[in-house]
Design a protein around this motif. Structure first.
Motif, PDB file in Angstrom:
ATOM      1  N   MET A 108      32.975  31.655  32.045  1.00  0.00           N
ATOM      2  CA  MET A 108      33.700  32.173  33.181  1.00  0.00           C
ATOM      3  C   MET A 108      33.557  33.675  33.225  1.00  0.00           C
ATOM      4  O   MET A 108      34.018  34.374  32.353  1.00  0.00           O
ATOM      5  CB  MET A 108      35.179  31.786  33.024  1.00  0.00           C
ATOM      6  N   SER A 109      32.933  34.148  34.235  1.00  0.00           N
ATOM      7  CA  SER A 109      32.804  35.593  34.325  1.00  0.00           C
ATOM      8  C   SER A 109      34.154  36.196  34.665  1.00  0.00           C
ATOM      9  O   SER A 109      34.877  35.678  35.507  1.00  0.00           O
ATOM     10  CB  SER A 109      31.790  35.941  35.416  1.00  0.00           C
ATOM     11  N   SER A 110      34.476  37.254  34.015  1.00  0.00           N
ATOM     12  CA  SER A 110      35.782  37.851  34.263  1.00  0.00           C
ATOM     13  C   SER A 110      35.860  38.491  35.631  1.00  0.00           C
ATOM     14  O   SER A 110      36.915  38.878  36.081  1.00  0.00           O
ATOM     15  CB  SER A 110      36.093  38.878  33.185  1.00  0.00           C
ATOM     16  N   MET A 111      34.706  38.580  36.306  1.00  0.00           N
ATOM     17  CA  MET A 111      34.748  39.133  37.643  1.00  0.00           C
ATOM     18  C   MET A 111      35.458  38.201  38.599  1.00  0.00           C
ATOM     19  O   MET A 111      35.979  38.635  39.614  1.00  0.00           O
ATOM     20  CB  MET A 111      33.317  39.366  38.149  1.00  0.00           C
ATOM     21  N   PHE A 112      35.458  36.929  38.225  1.00  0.00           N
ATOM     22  CA  PHE A 112      36.106  35.989  39.121  1.00  0.00           C
ATOM     23  C   PHE A 112      37.611  36.112  39.079  1.00  0.00           C
ATOM     24  O   PHE A 112      38.303  35.481  39.857  1.00  0.00           O
ATOM     25  CB  PHE A 112      35.714  34.552  38.768  1.00  0.00           C
TER      26      PHE A 112
ATOM     27  N   LEU C  72      29.412  37.671  45.523  1.00  0.00           N
ATOM     28  CA  LEU C  72      30.483  37.224  44.632  1.00  0.00           C
ATOM     29  C   LEU C  72      31.239  36.063  45.262  1.00  0.00           C
ATOM     30  O   LEU C  72      31.497  35.037  44.625  1.00  0.00           O
ATOM     31  CB  LEU C  72      31.418  38.397  44.353  1.00  0.00           C
ATOM     32  N   PHE C  76      31.434  32.183  44.001  1.00  0.00           N
ATOM     33  CA  PHE C  76      32.728  31.582  43.712  1.00  0.00           C
ATOM     34  C   PHE C  76      32.887  30.264  44.455  1.00  0.00           C
ATOM     35  O   PHE C  76      33.311  29.256  43.887  1.00  0.00           O
ATOM     36  CB  PHE C  76      33.827  32.578  44.098  1.00  0.00           C
ATOM     37  N   ARG C  79      30.560  27.608  43.019  1.00  0.00           N
ATOM     38  CA  ARG C  79      31.002  27.107  41.730  1.00  0.00           C
ATOM     39  C   ARG C  79      32.209  26.207  41.884  1.00  0.00           C
ATOM     40  O   ARG C  79      32.308  25.163  41.248  1.00  0.00           O
ATOM     41  CB  ARG C  79      31.331  28.271  40.809  1.00  0.00           C
ATOM     42  N   SER C 234      34.710  46.069  39.136  1.00  0.00           N
ATOM     43  CA  SER C 234      33.744  45.070  38.687  1.00  0.00           C
ATOM     44  C   SER C 234      33.191  44.233  39.827  1.00  0.00           C
ATOM     45  O   SER C 234      32.132  43.634  39.692  1.00  0.00           O
ATOM     46  CB  SER C 234      34.396  44.139  37.667  1.00  0.00           C
ATOM     47  N   HIS C 235      33.844  44.205  40.973  1.00  0.00           N
ATOM     48  CA  HIS C 235      33.279  43.358  42.023  1.00  0.00           C
ATOM     49  C   HIS C 235      32.127  44.028  42.747  1.00  0.00           C
ATOM     50  O   HIS C 235      31.643  43.514  43.746  1.00  0.00           O
ATOM     51  CB  HIS C 235      34.362  42.906  42.998  1.00  0.00           C
ATOM     52  N   ASP C 289      37.206  47.972  35.662  1.00  0.00           N
ATOM     53  CA  ASP C 289      38.506  47.368  35.390  1.00  0.00           C
ATOM     54  C   ASP C 289      38.426  46.346  34.268  1.00  0.00           C
ATOM     55  O   ASP C 289      39.446  45.821  33.836  1.00  0.00           O
ATOM     56  CB  ASP C 289      39.073  46.728  36.662  1.00  0.00           C
ATOM     57  N   LEU C 290      37.227  46.056  33.790  1.00  0.00           N
ATOM     58  CA  LEU C 290      37.108  45.166  32.639  1.00  0.00           C
ATOM     59  C   LEU C 290      37.094  45.967  31.344  1.00  0.00           C
ATOM     60  O   LEU C 290      36.968  45.405  30.274  1.00  0.00           O
ATOM     61  CB  LEU C 290      35.803  44.363  32.727  1.00  0.00           C
ATOM     62  N   GLU C 301      27.733  40.301  32.022  1.00  0.00           N
ATOM     63  CA  GLU C 301      28.661  39.815  33.043  1.00  0.00           C
ATOM     64  C   GLU C 301      27.915  39.158  34.185  1.00  0.00           C
ATOM     65  O   GLU C 301      28.284  38.090  34.678  1.00  0.00           O
ATOM     66  CB  GLU C 301      29.490  40.992  33.585  1.00  0.00           C
ATOM     67  N   LYS C 304      26.454  35.842  33.204  1.00  0.00           N
ATOM     68  CA  LYS C 304      27.481  34.802  33.156  1.00  0.00           C
ATOM     69  C   LYS C 304      27.822  34.314  34.555  1.00  0.00           C
ATOM     70  O   LYS C 304      28.082  33.136  34.759  1.00  0.00           O
ATOM     71  CB  LYS C 304      28.745  35.348  32.473  1.00  0.00           C
ATOM     72  N   MET C 305      27.825  35.242  35.496  1.00  0.00           N
ATOM     73  CA  MET C 305      28.214  34.841  36.847  1.00  0.00           C
ATOM     74  C   MET C 305      27.148  33.979  37.496  1.00  0.00           C
ATOM     75  O   MET C 305      27.451  33.004  38.158  1.00  0.00           O
ATOM     76  CB  MET C 305      28.434  36.097  37.692  1.00  0.00           C
TER      77      MET C 305
END
Lengths: 364, 533, 308
Positions: A108-112, C72, C76, C79, C234-235, C289-290, C301, C304-305
């Motif tokens: 799970m990407s933390s961006m979500f 993004l 989302f 997924r 991060s977005h 922000d991460l 990151e 992973k996305m």
């Protein structure tokens, strides 16, 4: 549940020892902190594991303020906290019937987190721990800490097994950290199969006694050793094949904190394009980011630089400093060798994330 | 026992001596192989004679002296040979003599790390053997001692002291019969220089000066009387010192002082005479106030010397008393080389380093540690300036610090020395004397043991007590904080103590000489101009 | 069905709330579109989202962060539809909680700023390029909350001139500001302690896409050993991997043909791109922000996305 006087009395002797610098060396400090935490967990009383976490955090803050520049203290506390949190999670997933959706996703990407609607704040609602479960948790955690202590004590074995692959015959190595027992074991293990020469810098004035002992031990183990003064580093670097350094702690960006004098050597190596290996046990990796160099470096006895007896000189000199540590940026190091394997500095953040939880980075 | 050893030594010597001439002197005189063979045969005969003489009871020492005197007389009698050949012969003669007086210690092997094994170590020669002294001038003897004990350190101080000593040597020089000053003086000076080299190898500036002096000697016309010639030479040496050293320094200082502005932070490494003058000039004559960071290193601690000299310089009128310039004009910070990276280099505006030599390919040959500082400054964009008189420019080319260097005594590093003093050297003669004494004492006890085979118990006990006392003494001698006391005997262990290193031209921004400021790549241009004038 | 113009909705969102960043506005407009169109099947949903994203991307210039936000959202949605059995409720959540995203987005800016505060120390001189809300937030927080005393040098940042806006805001906040022309960065660089810029988008390698001039500053920073920090949310991580500063897709990098200044007599046209790419070697750290990330953590990151 706050920290009881009972726990404080357990912690105080270690705090005093840290303040008086009676424990020297990152390994010894790590071991004593882990043993202390084991004792604290055995005596502490809590109703739910989040209270335990709070207790450990408080204890951690006290320990860190005893010796703020020693990063290893915080590392061990955070490892234990990560242990506890892992335990809680595994228990939660096993006990609760409906798995929360976010746990199922493999990566799970933390961006979500921006878009996800799952509330992760429901952790504190798990109150249904029975007494039986809490005592199980205690013994599991103590076992975990015992494993950690084993890992810390045996850190050298993991690292030295990589030595034979990395060192060739007839090579000239340079090491500017003679106070590192890990480097010593590393070289001795390699000697069993390879023949090489080691140059050791003197590290005057802080580590010169240890440097001399180090060269003696190396010579006794039939390794060709040469002791060189710190100023001769640049002169010999053109002939050096590899540089091996030991570190005090490694930060999340891949930079590390070492004894003073090492940054000079490593910069020299970079100019000559000589590879630099840094050895570090896993307990030395820290989730902190080195924001400001000056804050990290501890300063020692200026009398070692210019003797206080020399009053004519002391009278006329304004500033004498004796920094004990050096910060080495990640670009100067090629490989980190830890007991879990070798990594590039750019990958250290991942190892850090594997072993620590981000909530614990700030213990206050 | 010692007699046997020395006999063996004289046998070893021919082998050593064949090698010795190959470690050539700065003058570059070539040895004829025929001559070497002759010497060899002579020595073998001498050894045989020595053996036979020993049998007849003459001690080896006396033998040597007789032999040397004979040889000397023979050599000096054969003055009909060309001056060069004669100088050549006396040169080898001197070397032989030096070698013969060398007491070879079998136990002390030549311990240098393999990396630097091509360099000559500091095997100390016997500094005051009576058989040498009548060739070497006492002034030179003093100078040699001062060099070897680091009382005079640094390219310029050594050069100045050497030239002054030469003036005295020339004044006291007497031309021997059957030859002229112009022909003989050069050879005479060569002896002195050979002897000087036994303390430390010549620096580039000293080599250049000697070449100049020999040139000057050779152009003196044969008609001038000895007195006149000596006067002329002394005058010339004075002019040389004035021009090449004092005036050059003044010019360099005037130029370089522009880089030291009010309130700036300057960093310097070790001690260089011209830099010391520069700082004094800026503080005293120009009245500037600036910060000075002195970086020092082991084992010589030259930075402390610089600091002492700066403190001894005072400013002020007599009403308020003399105040050292370090109190109000120069704000000094003293550090060692290891702490460079952490905080020292943050605010530095400019770095000044001294030079031992500037090589033809633009590289700076200077005290070990300079390369390290220049490299770190370069990566932080701090300008590095060198102040180098033109007498230090050399034709040589060299690519790294290992090819040619000077190996200093490794024991300087093994000892935990008192920070106040430079490395303390026990004179070689003293050490040998102590050693001989020890051996004699142990000989006695051995003799006692062997002769009194039917000892009483009392005597045996006495022996044991003596032995124990000696052991205790030895233990008391052993200092607990010098774990490397016996590094020579530990196999696989070496200590490296080099004196110089090489800084590549990309790390040096400017070379300030009396002819102006140049980039380091322009050194061969200056050398060429010099050769033409 | 009323014709729903996604571009209009997007622009309206931006207009209404000046504090909104482009990716969030894009996501908001997509969510509104879903609310309006009410797709009933998952494939219809996906197609709808795809087509609208294309329309949006093609109509707006300098759309790096915009495409980041769109991608993004797309990921989302995909997924969720693939993995969750109850995407219906998920979709409902998306549609209903539009406000929440805006709030979260503002919070993420705040979080980035908080992570960045330890970098700023007393007596620092910070060089800032052009205008970035995250950077402004960071500096404001340091000044107001932590009372750190520092000064800022802002570049003019032609051709957009956003540097003036930044300078004005900083001055209002009471931070000492100095404005310089873009060409004077090398001249002042030795006085500067650190450099802070924002980002339009963060590439897969960890390099950033930002207003024109960022690459130059990055190069100078590296040559002078000054740390170069990037503050961003991060977005904005986008799935691009440019190989050189001008290796950006054409549609995104619309040139502006600017008017020739009146003093000069030439007929030569002044064409300038608006954004450029700074490779990861020039960046010391990314403040998001991460947390504080190294450029390699950014790739992780993104991997992973997009991992399928």
């Amino acid at each position: 549940m706050s920290v009881t006087p009972e726990i404080l009395s357990l912690v105080d002797p270690t705090v005093a020892q840290l303040k008086r610098r009676q424990i020297e060396g990152t390994k010894d400090i790590a071991l004593s902190i882990s043993q202390l935490l084991m004792r604290v967990i055995s005596t502490a009383r809590w109703t739910n594991p989040y209270d335990l976490i709070k207790i450990i955090r408080k204890v951690g803050t006290i320990l860190i303020s005893a010796q703020p520049k020693e990063v290893v203290v915080g590392n061990v506390v955070r490892r234990v906290l990560a242990l506890i949190r892992d335990e809680i999670e595994t228990e939660a997933t096993s006990s609760s019937t409906t798995a929360s959706a976010s746990k199922d996703t493999p990566m799970m990407s933390s961006m979500f987190s921006l878009l996800s609607t799952n509330n992760n704040d429901s952790n504190s609602e798990i109150h249904h721990q029975s007494k039986k479960q809490s005592s199980d948790l205690r013994s599991i955690i103590i076992q975990g800490i015992r494993d950690l202590i084993d890992e810390i004590s045996n850190v050298n074995e993991g690292i030295e097994s990589m030595s034979v692959d990395l060192i060739h015959d007839n090579e000239i190595l340079l090491t500017p950290t003679p106070s590192s027992s890990t480097v010593l074991q590393f070289l001795i293990k390699a000697r069993a199969k390879r023949k090489f020469t080691v140059l050791v810098t003197e590290n005057y004035p802080n580590d010169i006694a240890r440097a001399r002992k180090f060269v003696k031990t190396l010579a006794e183990n039939k390794i060709e050793t040469v002791l060189i003064p710190d100023s001769a580093t640049f002169a010999v670097m053109s002939r050096v094949g590899k540089v091996i350094i030991g570190s005090n702690s490694v930060f999340a960006n891949g930079g590390c904190l070492t004894n003073s004098g090492v940054a000079n050597v490593v910069e020299c190596a970079k100019e000559h394009k000589t590879p630099v290996f840094a050895v570090a046990g896993l307990y030395k990796l820290s989730p902190l980011y080195p924001f400001n160099r000056e804050d990290l470096i501890e300063v020692g006895n200026s009398g070692k630089v210019l003797n206080y007896d020399d009053h004519k000189l002391i009278d006329n000199v304004e500033v004498i400093t004796n920094p004990l540590y050096d910060y080495v940026p990640p670009e100067h190091i090629d490989i980190y060798l830890t007991n879990v394997g070798g990594f590039a500095p750019s990958f250290i953040y991942r190892i850090v994330l594997d072993n620590y939880k981000t909530e614990d980075t700030n213990l206050e | 026992m010692s007699a046997v050893a020395e006999k063996a030594d004289t046998k070893d010597q021919p082998v050593k001596q064949v090698k010795k001439p190959e470690a050539s002197s700065a003058e570059g005189t070539k040895k004829l192989s025929g001559k070497e063979l002759k010497e060899l045969k002579k020595l073998e005969k001498a050894a045989k004679r020595a053996a036979s003489k020993e049998a007849s009871g003459i001690t080896p020492e006396e033998q040597k002296q007789i032999a040397e005197q004979k040889k000397q007389k023979a050599k000096e009698a054969a003055a009909a040979a060309a001056a060069a050949a004669q100088a050549h012969a006396t040169n080898t003669n001197l070397k032989k003599q030096l070698n013969q007086t060398l007491i070879k210690d079998k136990a002390a092997q030549k311990k240098i790390p393999a990396l630097f094994s091509h360099l000559e170590t500091r095997e100390q020669r016997n500094a005051s053997s009576p058989s040498i002294s009548h060739i070497v001038h006492p002034e030179i003897l003093t100078l040699t001692l001062k060099y070897s004990t680091y009382k005079i350190v640094g390219s310029m101080p050594r050069l100045t002291a050497m030239m002054k000593a030469f003036k005295i040597v020339i004044r006291d020089y007497e031309t021997p019969a059957n030859t002229t000053l112009t022909r003989n003086l050069t050879g005479h000076l060569s002896h002195q220089i050979e002897y000087l080299k036994s303390a430390r190898p010549l620096s580039i500036s000293m080599g250049n000066a000697i070449r100049w002096l020999k040139q000057e000697i050779s152009v003196i016309s044969i008609d001038t009387s000895d007195e006149m010639a000596k006067e002329i030479l002394c005058e010339k040496i004075n002019d040389f010192i004035r021009e090449k050293i004092e005036l050059s320094d003044q010019l360099i200082i005037q130029y370089a002082s522009k880089h030291i502005t009010e309130g700036s932070t300057i960093l310097t490494f070790g001690h260089s005479q011209v830099l010391e003058e520069l700082f004094k000039y800026c503080a005293r004559e120009q009245g500037k106030k600036f910060n000075l960071i002195i970086v020092d290193s082991r084992p010589l601690f030259e930075g402390k010397k610089l600091l002492h000299n700066l403190i001894d310089t005072t400013i002020g009128d007599d009403t308020y008393g003399q105040v050292p310039i370090t109190k109000d004009h120069i704000r000094v910070q003293y550090t060692l080389v290891y702490s460079l990276s952490s905080t020292i280099l943050e605010d530095v505006d400019c770095i000044f380093v001294g030079a031992a030599a500037m090589l033809s390919n633009g590289r700076l040959y200077s005290r070990v540690g300079t390369g390290l500082i220049a490299m770190m400054a370069h990566s932080r964009n701090i300008p590095v300036l060198t102040c180098c008189e033109s007498i230090k420019f050399s034709d040589k080319v060299q690519l790294d610090s290992v090819t040619t260097n000077e190996l200093a005594d490794s024991d300087d590093l093994a000892q935990d020395q008192d920070l106040k003093k430079p490395p303390q050297k026990k004179s070689f003669a003293l050490e040998q004397f102590l050693k001989a004494k020890k051996e004699a004492a142990s000989d006695e006890t051995n003799n006692n043991n062997s002769t009194n085979t039917n000892k009483n118990k009392q005597q045996q006990q006495k022996q044991k007590q003596q032995q124990q006392q000696k052991d205790e003494e030895n233990k008391a001698d052993e200092e607990p904080d010098v774990p490397l006391k016996d590094w020579r005997t530990t196999p696989n262990l070496n200590i490296l103590n080099i004196m110089y290193d090489l800084t590549p031209p990309e790390y040096i921004n400017k070379v300030v000489t009396e002819l102006g400021a140049l980039p380091p790549s322009s050194v061969p241009v200056i050398l060429r101009e010099y050769k033409n004038t | 069905m009323s014709s729903f113009n996604i571009t209009e909705a997007y622009l309206k969102f931006l207009e209404d709330d000046p504090d909104l960043t482009m990716p969030i506005a894009a996501i908001e407009s997509l969510v509104t579109m879903l609310r309006v169109k009410q797709p009933s099947t998952s494939s219809e949903l996906i197609n709808l989202v795809k087509s609208n994203i294309e329309v949006l991307k093609s109509s707006i210039s300098n759309a790096i962060s915009l495409s980041a936000g769109c991608d993004l959202f797309m990921r989302f949605v995909l997924r969720n539809t693939n993995l969750y059995s109850d995407w219906e409720s998920c979709k409902k959540n998306l549609v209903e909680n539009g406000e929440l995203f805006v709030q979260r987005a503002k919070e993420s800016r705040f979080k980035s700023a908080e992570f960045g505060i330890p970098f700023i120390k007393d007596d620092d001189t910070i060089l800032v390029h052009s205008f970035s809300r995250v950077v402004y937030q960071l500096l404001l927080l340091s000044k107001k909350e932590k009372m750190i005393r520092f000064r800022v040098i802002v570049t003019e940042s032609r051709p957009t001139g956003k540097g003036y806006h930044m300078a004005k805001l900083l001055q209002e906040a009471g931070i000492p500001v100095e404005l310089i022309v873009d060409n004077a960065v090398g001249f002042v660089l030795h006085k500067v302690d650190k450099i802070l810029v924002g980002a339009e988008g963060v590439a897969e390698s960890g390099g950033i896409i930002n207003h024109i001039g960022s690459y130059q500053i990055g190069c100078l920073a590296k040559a002078n050993n000054k740390p170069f920090y990037v503050a961003t949310e991060s977005h904005k991580f986008v799935r691009l991997f440019p190989l050189s500063p001008n290796d950006l897709p054409e549609e995104i990098n619309k040139l502006i043909a600017s008017q020739v200044p009146s003093e000069s007599n030439t007929d030569v046209a002044l064409n300038t791109p608006l954004i450029d790419f700074t490779p990861h070697e020039y960046i010391t750290a990314l403040i998001t922000d991460l947390g504080v990330l190294t450029p390699s953590a950014v790739s992780e990151e993104l991997i992973k996305m997009w991992y399928d």
